[in-house]
Design a protein around this motif. Structure first.
Motif, PDB file in Angstrom:
ATOM      1  N   ALA A 291       0.955  -1.178  -0.007  1.00 30.00           N
ATOM      2  CA  ALA A 291       0.101  -0.039   0.060  1.00 30.00           C
ATOM      3  C   ALA A 291       0.864   1.203   0.023  1.00 30.00           C
ATOM      4  O   ALA A 291       1.986   1.182   0.371  1.00 30.00           O
ATOM      5  CB  ALA A 291      -0.861   0.052   1.146  1.00 30.00           C
ATOM      6  N   LEU A 292       0.477   2.295  -0.335  1.00 31.91           N
ATOM      7  CA  LEU A 292       1.033   3.666  -0.405  1.00 31.91           C
ATOM      8  C   LEU A 292       1.247   3.918   1.014  1.00 31.91           C
ATOM      9  O   LEU A 292       0.414   3.663   1.798  1.00 31.91           O
ATOM     10  CB  LEU A 292       0.224   4.544  -1.087  1.00 31.91           C
ATOM     11  CG  LEU A 292       0.156   4.510  -2.403  1.00 31.91           C
ATOM     12  CD1 LEU A 292      -1.170   5.648  -3.315  1.00 31.91           C
ATOM     13  CD2 LEU A 292       1.337   4.719  -3.432  1.00 31.91           C
ATOM     14  N   ARG A 293       2.299   4.601   1.589  1.00 31.64           N
ATOM     15  CA  ARG A 293       2.755   5.001   2.665  1.00 31.64           C
ATOM     16  C   ARG A 293       1.384   6.290   3.363  1.00 31.64           C
ATOM     17  O   ARG A 293       1.249   7.088   2.593  1.00 31.64           O
ATOM     18  CB  ARG A 293       4.028   5.680   2.832  1.00 31.64           C
ATOM     19  CG  ARG A 293       5.079   4.633   2.689  1.00 31.64           C
ATOM     20  CD  ARG A 293       6.349   5.274   2.644  1.00 31.64           C
ATOM     21  NE  ARG A 293       6.760   6.081   3.851  1.00 31.64           N
ATOM     22  CZ  ARG A 293       6.821   7.135   4.284  1.00 31.64           C
ATOM     23  NH1 ARG A 293       6.642   7.974   3.337  1.00 31.64           N
ATOM     24  NH2 ARG A 293       7.007   7.802   5.391  1.00 31.64           N
ATOM     25  N   TYR A 294       1.224   5.838   4.619  1.00 30.27           N
ATOM     26  CA  TYR A 294       0.468   7.138   5.206  1.00 30.27           C
ATOM     27  C   TYR A 294       0.775   7.035   6.835  1.00 30.27           C
ATOM     28  O   TYR A 294       1.240   5.986   7.259  1.00 30.27           O
ATOM     29  CB  TYR A 294      -1.023   6.579   5.012  1.00 30.27           C
ATOM     30  CG  TYR A 294      -1.371   5.081   5.703  1.00 30.27           C
ATOM     31  CD1 TYR A 294      -1.687   4.863   7.063  1.00 30.27           C
ATOM     32  CD2 TYR A 294      -1.298   4.155   4.775  1.00 30.27           C
ATOM     33  CE1 TYR A 294      -1.604   3.759   7.419  1.00 30.27           C
ATOM     34  CE2 TYR A 294      -1.513   2.667   5.322  1.00 30.27           C
ATOM     35  CZ  TYR A 294      -1.907   2.514   6.600  1.00 30.27           C
ATOM     36  OH  TYR A 294      -2.095   1.408   7.080  1.00 30.27           O
ATOM     37  N   TYR A 309       3.677  12.171   2.677  1.00 26.16           N
ATOM     38  CA  TYR A 309       3.474  10.563   2.521  1.00 26.16           C
ATOM     39  C   TYR A 309       2.601  10.312   1.215  1.00 26.16           C
ATOM     40  O   TYR A 309       1.924  11.263   0.831  1.00 26.16           O
ATOM     41  CB  TYR A 309       2.211  10.406   3.753  1.00 26.16           C
ATOM     42  CG  TYR A 309       3.052  10.086   4.977  1.00 26.16           C
ATOM     43  CD1 TYR A 309       3.555   8.703   5.409  1.00 26.16           C
ATOM     44  CD2 TYR A 309       3.111  10.971   6.094  1.00 26.16           C
ATOM     45  CE1 TYR A 309       4.166   8.658   6.491  1.00 26.16           C
ATOM     46  CE2 TYR A 309       3.745  10.831   7.222  1.00 26.16           C
ATOM     47  CZ  TYR A 309       4.079   9.596   7.523  1.00 26.16           C
ATOM     48  OH  TYR A 309       4.759   9.617   8.585  1.00 26.16           O
ATOM     49  N   SER A 310       3.045   9.129   0.667  1.00 32.00           N
ATOM     50  CA  SER A 310       2.430   9.149  -0.797  1.00 32.00           C
ATOM     51  C   SER A 310       1.033   8.916  -0.964  1.00 32.00           C
ATOM     52  O   SER A 310       0.351   9.360  -1.885  1.00 32.00           O
ATOM     53  CB  SER A 310       3.257   8.009  -1.409  1.00 32.00           C
ATOM     54  OG  SER A 310       3.005   6.678  -0.473  1.00 32.00           O
ATOM     55  N   ALA A 311       0.509   8.324   0.087  1.00 31.36           N
ATOM     56  CA  ALA A 311      -1.251   8.194   0.095  1.00 31.36           C
ATOM     57  C   ALA A 311      -1.841   9.434   0.248  1.00 31.36           C
ATOM     58  O   ALA A 311      -2.844   9.946  -0.654  1.00 31.36           O
ATOM     59  CB  ALA A 311      -1.485   7.183   1.146  1.00 31.36           C
ATOM     60  N   CYS A 340      -6.893   8.011   4.395  1.00 28.32           N
ATOM     61  CA  CYS A 340      -5.747   7.336   3.719  1.00 28.32           C
ATOM     62  C   CYS A 340      -5.661   5.989   4.755  1.00 28.32           C
ATOM     63  O   CYS A 340      -5.372   4.872   4.286  1.00 28.32           O
ATOM     64  CB  CYS A 340      -4.553   8.103   3.529  1.00 28.32           C
ATOM     65  SG  CYS A 340      -4.866   9.091   2.437  1.00 28.32           S
ATOM     66  N   LYS A 341      -5.476   6.409   6.174  1.00 31.39           N
ATOM     67  CA  LYS A 341      -5.144   5.138   7.216  1.00 31.39           C
ATOM     68  C   LYS A 341      -6.301   4.176   7.097  1.00 31.39           C
ATOM     69  O   LYS A 341      -6.261   3.125   6.968  1.00 31.39           O
ATOM     70  CB  LYS A 341      -5.008   5.581   8.547  1.00 31.39           C
ATOM     71  CG  LYS A 341      -4.538   4.418   9.554  1.00 31.39           C
ATOM     72  CD  LYS A 341      -4.585   5.258  10.920  1.00 31.39           C
ATOM     73  CE  LYS A 341      -4.079   4.246  11.851  1.00 31.39           C
ATOM     74  NZ  LYS A 341      -4.082   4.811  13.278  1.00 31.39           N
ATOM     75  N   ASP A 344      -6.370   2.055   4.305  1.00 31.30           N
ATOM     76  CA  ASP A 344      -4.960   1.102   4.249  1.00 31.30           C
ATOM     77  C   ASP A 344      -4.090   1.515   2.909  1.00 31.30           C
ATOM     78  O   ASP A 344      -3.233   0.834   2.831  1.00 31.30           O
ATOM     79  CB  ASP A 344      -5.534  -0.192   3.923  1.00 31.30           C
ATOM     80  CG  ASP A 344      -6.542  -0.932   5.062  1.00 31.30           C
ATOM     81  OD1 ASP A 344      -5.750  -1.092   6.229  1.00 31.30           O
ATOM     82  OD2 ASP A 344      -7.498  -1.094   4.847  1.00 31.30           O
ATOM     83  N   GLY A 345      -4.211   2.800   2.685  1.00 36.27           N
ATOM     84  CA  GLY A 345      -3.075   3.311   1.708  1.00 36.27           C
ATOM     85  C   GLY A 345      -3.429   2.715   0.473  1.00 36.27           C
ATOM     86  O   GLY A 345      -2.586   2.664  -0.447  1.00 36.27           O
ATOM     87  N   ILE A 350      -8.659   5.415  -2.269  1.00 38.71           N
ATOM     88  CA  ILE A 350      -8.218   6.917  -2.260  1.00 38.71           C
ATOM     89  C   ILE A 350      -8.556   7.774  -3.075  1.00 38.71           C
ATOM     90  O   ILE A 350      -9.079   8.858  -2.993  1.00 38.71           O
ATOM     91  CB  ILE A 350      -6.827   6.862  -1.946  1.00 38.71           C
ATOM     92  CG1 ILE A 350      -6.387   6.263  -0.750  1.00 38.71           C
ATOM     93  CG2 ILE A 350      -6.119   8.036  -1.996  1.00 38.71           C
ATOM     94  CD1 ILE A 350      -4.776   6.108  -0.191  1.00 38.71           C
TER      95      ILE A 350
END
Length: 962
Positions: A291-294, A309-311, A340-341, A344-345, A350
């Motif tokens: 997943a993307l970072r968050y 953060y990417s997300a 985003c959290k 789950d990214g 999103i």
């Protein structure tokens, strides 16, 4: 129709016996023109632009009927006519595939030949006879994203390795962004493979038998034999080629067979696949797309860090694209990070939520997402149908599962957060589905990216992504309430058993907060169901009692209070007077005390808990409840009652006969002596407590409600200052606050900070006091500790008085005193009354100051709180001297103050009173008497001490000696 409305197509397209010439608007069969209508020709041309890809009905209508509005019926009519004209379905020939309810795809293998000058084009017969065909250099890659966010490392890693690896499979759950990464890599490697790149999207393919034909069609290979794979291999066996196979999960078996043949027989071909599970073939390399970072906790993160953060970046970019006027400030960024959290990214959800922001705003979207995880939010109209909503995306994955795996996934949706395999077997297995079948299904679901396995060493846990869990739980509920309740009861019973067994087997099970925090969602879910209308009240009461230590450990006192009160209201006769009631009453009492104040309900709950512990002859629980009752009665100003509980605790501890018990009991006794004004006995008992207390640990802390060792240490710091050891007091106070912070227990931390702040003020270190106050205020507010929140205003007023600023301080002190008394929190009222008196004096409001100090002295005499009596008398003496100009009366009061201080062993208070008395004696001409009085007291203090009172004594002695 003008050709300009289509993407430019150069050359001719050969498929089967047909040749399509776009520039001439001509279709031939075996070299003979075919009578084809204009709309049908346009349909065929649009379909061949993107071979192998399903084009939606909306897109086809938009591309072919640009000048009129038509119904779906017209499209179906012309499509049926085109199929008939091509002979689709005759003798096994396949040209156009239908995806029911979605659209159509051109699936026939074909060859695209560029037109140069006026050269004639080869006929299909020529192609067959000429040997291996030259593959077209025109790639069919979908357009790449303008900006691929958060995938730079993944893309670079794969670019570096794909060129030398026969097969790389990008694996990940639905919506994580596998296709976007694959397309980006394809574009980046076009030059490396000299445009020999083909993209095959299996997303809309229903018939696995067409896999080979779709691959051939995407590669631009004309197949006229019954073995398309042999033709494909004949074309690429000696060539350098990149084949990208997207969305392989539903055709994984036939695709794996084809890929294995290709990489075995074509050494220069590279295959890049995307799937929700690996192909599990020889020489396969797997890249799991995370997943993307968050941020895990966005509360205290700055705007710049949040946007890194990417997300969050993806969310903001998509939301801004949908609404150019969108403004993302720090608070909005925190809401976005929290969404985003919850998502789950995952890239797809999103993007769907970001599009929602354009019409509903950030706050409303965050609220809607929090109230109910929405699976129906729509995204781009041009997205693939199964990616336009989360519901469609998950329907796709769910429908591919065998029935047993569907059932097991639904049951596993009851887990909130991580779960171990033992938990999965307990809840998912039943009479029809055995444990072995569950274990195999768990492995399969993990391979298919519907369940995520923790990759941390030694973790051994699994979890469902939030959107998958919401989807599977809805499926579970759809089977009926009785079915859902049976699964939910298994889930609640499992966690009840886990908590009860763990507590019985290991007293320190609550030592580490991390695993507890991970299971908090499961505990809450189990409690919610157990107390629901369809739940089980017996499980509910036991589960509330078993989970109370968890909520106390994690300082979720409001939740603890809620569940305990609810459980006690449903307690049946068989549970009264048992360990269950003891746990519930004790937890309710302490959580009420620290969140709502020292109400009679809190005292009643703690008293009842002590009664039950006594009836059960549970000495450790008696000691625990005596400790809670001790602090309760201190806080309401009943110091003598608190002292009686301390003495009773000493007796219980001696009968237990263990050091830890003695450490707790002497902590209570020492603090009672400290507040009663006997600093000599206080120091003895507090040092005895520390000698017997083991190191501070969460398990012990939570058992009692707060850390007694830490409380003993901070009380000792105050006692040391009063006894004349300011340097040692300051060192102990700072060390104790550090240990409390490391313990990460808010109630213990607040106790340490609030008493350390007094030490800093006494020492005169106002900067340290300010820092302690800020930390105390934040800790109290974050953890909703109501009485401490009320105290923060009074502490700020006291600090302002120390700085000589009375204007703002008076109202803060008065408000704080009012709120504390409403909460029956009297422990700080003497301190605040002293500060308020000094503030009134700074404002020349001496009559009010006199009334307040007199009332405070009367109250302290009545309730036994005498530790500050010397300071109260000293302040009263100053008021008498200033208001009445009665030096004799003031001197008498100061003499009494000195006497009280000496009785208590409070040398610090004694020094202050002596200095005021010496000032009076100096004013009346008794300089020698004043100097002798100060010298005697000053000699008791270490020469290394440096604080305002010591400095004042030194200056006065210098003045008196001159």
């Amino acid at each position: 129709m003008a050709d300009s409305k289509y993407r430019e197509v150069s050359g001719r397209i050969y498929f089967g016996p047909f040749c399509l010439s776009p520039s001439e608007r001509l279709l031939t069969r075996d070299g003979q023109p075919v009578d084809i209508g204009g709309r049908s020709f346009d349909l065929l041309l649009v379909l061949t632009e993107q071979p192998g890809q399903v084009l939606s009905k909306r897109e086809l209508v938009k591309r072919v009927w640009t000048d009129v509005v038509v119904e779906d019926g017209s499209l179906r009519f012309h499509m049926a006519g085109l199929r008939k004209l091509l002979g689709d379905g005759e003798h096994g020939a396949r040209y156009i595939a239908t995806q029911v309810g979605v659209g159509y795809a051109f699936v026939a293998p074909f060859e695209r030949i560029a037109t140069t000058g006026g050269a004639t084009q080869p006929s299909p017969a020529d192609l067959v006879d000429s040997g291996p065909q030259h593959l077209s250099g025109t790639s069919n890659l979908p357009p790449r994203l303008t900006h691929l966010i958060g995938r730079e490392r993944d893309v670079q890693l794969l670019i570096d390795r794909v060129v030398n690896t026969p097969l790389f499979t990008i694996v990940g759950p639905a919506g994580v962004g596998k296709t976007s990464v694959a397309v980006e890599i394809g574009h980046e490697l076009l030059a490396e493979f000299r445009d020999q790149v083909a993209f095959v999207d299996f997303a809309m393919l229903e018939n696995p038998a067409v896999v080979q034909s779709m691959i051939a069609g995407a590669m631009g290979i004309s197949v006229q034999s019954e073995d398309p794979l042999a033709v494909i291999l004949g074309h690429i066996r000696d060539r350098r080629f990149l084949l990208i196979l997207d969305n392989c999960e539903h055709v994984i078996a036939p695709t794996a067979e084809i890929v294995e043949r290709i990489i075995d027989e074509s050494p220069n071909v590279r295959v890049l696949a995307t799937s929700r599970e690996p192909m599990r073939v020889r020489r396969e390399h797997v890249h799991r797309l995370d997943a993307l970072r968050y941020p895990e906790d966005p509360a205290d993160i700055s705007l710049d860090r949040l946007l890194a953060y990417s997300a969050v970046q993806l969310f903001c970019e998509r939301a801004s694209a949908a609404d150019s006027a969108l403004n993302v400030d720090e608070e909005s960024a925190r809401l976005i990070a929290d969404m985003c959290k919850r998502l789950d990214g995952m890239a797809l959800p999103i993007e769907l939520a970001a599009v929602r922001v354009a019409t509903h705003g950030i706050i409303a979207t965050a609220r809607q997402l929090g109230e109910r995880f929405s699976l129906a939010w729509t995204g781009r109209r041009t997205a693939r149908p199964r990616q336009q909503t989360l519901q469609a995306t998950l329907d796709w994955s769910y429908d591919l599962l065998p029935e047993a795996e569907q059932v097991i996934l639904e049951r596993l949706s009851l887990f909130v957060g991580p779960f171990a395999i033992d938990a999965a077997l307990e809840i998912a297995a039943d009479a029809e589905i055995g444990s072995d079948e569950v274990a195999v299904a768990l492995d399969n679901l993990t391979s298919k990216s519907l369940i995520a396995a923790s990759r941390a060493r030694g973790a051994g846990t699994y979890r469902l992504l939030e959107m998958t869990r919401a989807y599977a739980r809805a499926k579970l509920r759809a089977r009926g309430q009785e079915y859902f309740d049976a699964a939910a009861q298994c889930h609640a019973s499992f966690f009840l058993n886990e908590l009860e067994v763990a507590t019985e087997q290991d007293e320190d099970v609550l030592q580490d907060a991390r695993p507890l925090r991970q299971q908090l969602g499961n505990i809450r879910s189990a409690l919610d169901w157990s107390f629901s209308r369809d739940g089980d009240s017996k499980i509910a009461v036991r589960l509330a009692a078993a989970s109370a230590p968890v909520f106390l450990n994690l300082s979720h006192l409001v939740e603890c209070r809620t569940w305990c009160a609810r459980a006690l209201s449903e307690l049946d006769d068989t549970q009264r007077g048992t360990a269950i009631e003891l746990e519930l009453q004790g937890a309710l009492g302490i959580s009420l005390m620290f969140t709502r104040g020292n109400s009679p309900a809190a005292g009643g709950a703690l008293t009842r808990a002590l009664e039950v512990a006594t009836e059960l002859d549970d000495r450790w629980s008696q000691l625990c409840m005596l400790g809670r009752l001790h602090i309760f009665h201190e806080r309401i100003g009943e110091y003598e009652v608190a002292a009686s509980y301390a003495q009773r605790a000493v007796g219980i501890a001696k009968r237990i006969g263990e050091s830890e018990a003695l450490g707790v009991a002497y902590s209570l006794s020492g603090i009672s002596h400290h507040l009663a004004g006997d600093q000599t006995r206080a120091r003895h008992d507090l040092e005895l407590s520390l000698e017997n207390s083991p190191p501070s640990e969460r398990g012990r802390t939570i058992r009692y409600g707060f850390d007694h060792r830490n409380r003993s240490a901070i009380a000792l710091a105050r006692t040391m200052w009063l006894s004349g050891y300011a340097v040692q007091a300051d060192v102990i106070a700072r060390q104790t606050v550090h240990e409390a912070t490391e313990l990460d227990h808010p109630v213990t931390q607040c106790i340490a900070l609030i008493w350390s702040l007094a030490v800093h003020l006494w020492v005169g270190d106002l900067d340290a006091a300010e820092q302690a106050l800020q930390a105390f205020t934040e800790c109290a507010e974050v953890n909703a500790l109501g009485p401490y929140i009320a105290a923060a205003g009074g502490l700020r007023g006291e600090l302002a008085i120390q700085r000589g600023d009375a204007n703002a301080a008076l109202s803060a002190l008065e408000e704080s005193l009012s709120r504390l008394r409403a909460a029956r929190y009297e422990l700080l009222t003497t301190t605040f009354s002293l500060a308020l008196t000094r503030g009134l004096m700074l404002g020349d409001r001496y009559p009010e100051a006199r009334d307040l100090i007199d009332a405070t002295i009367v109250r302290c005499v009545a309730n036994g709180e005498r530790y500050a009596m010397t300071e109260l008398l000293r302040v009263k003496a100053e008021i008498v001297r200033r208001v009445d100009n009665d030096f004799a009366a003031s001197e008498a009061i100061l003499t009494e103050a000195v006497h009280v201080a000496r009785q208590q062993g409070a040398k610090a208070w004694e020094l202050r009173a002596v200095l005021d008395l010496a000032d009076l004696q100096q004013m009346s001409g008794r300089r020698d008497q004043a100097r002798e009085l100060v010298e005697v007291v000053y000699a008791d203090f270490p020469v290394t001490d440096h604080n305002p009172d010591i400095e004042r004594a030194r200056r006065l002695l210098t003045t008196l000696a001159s």
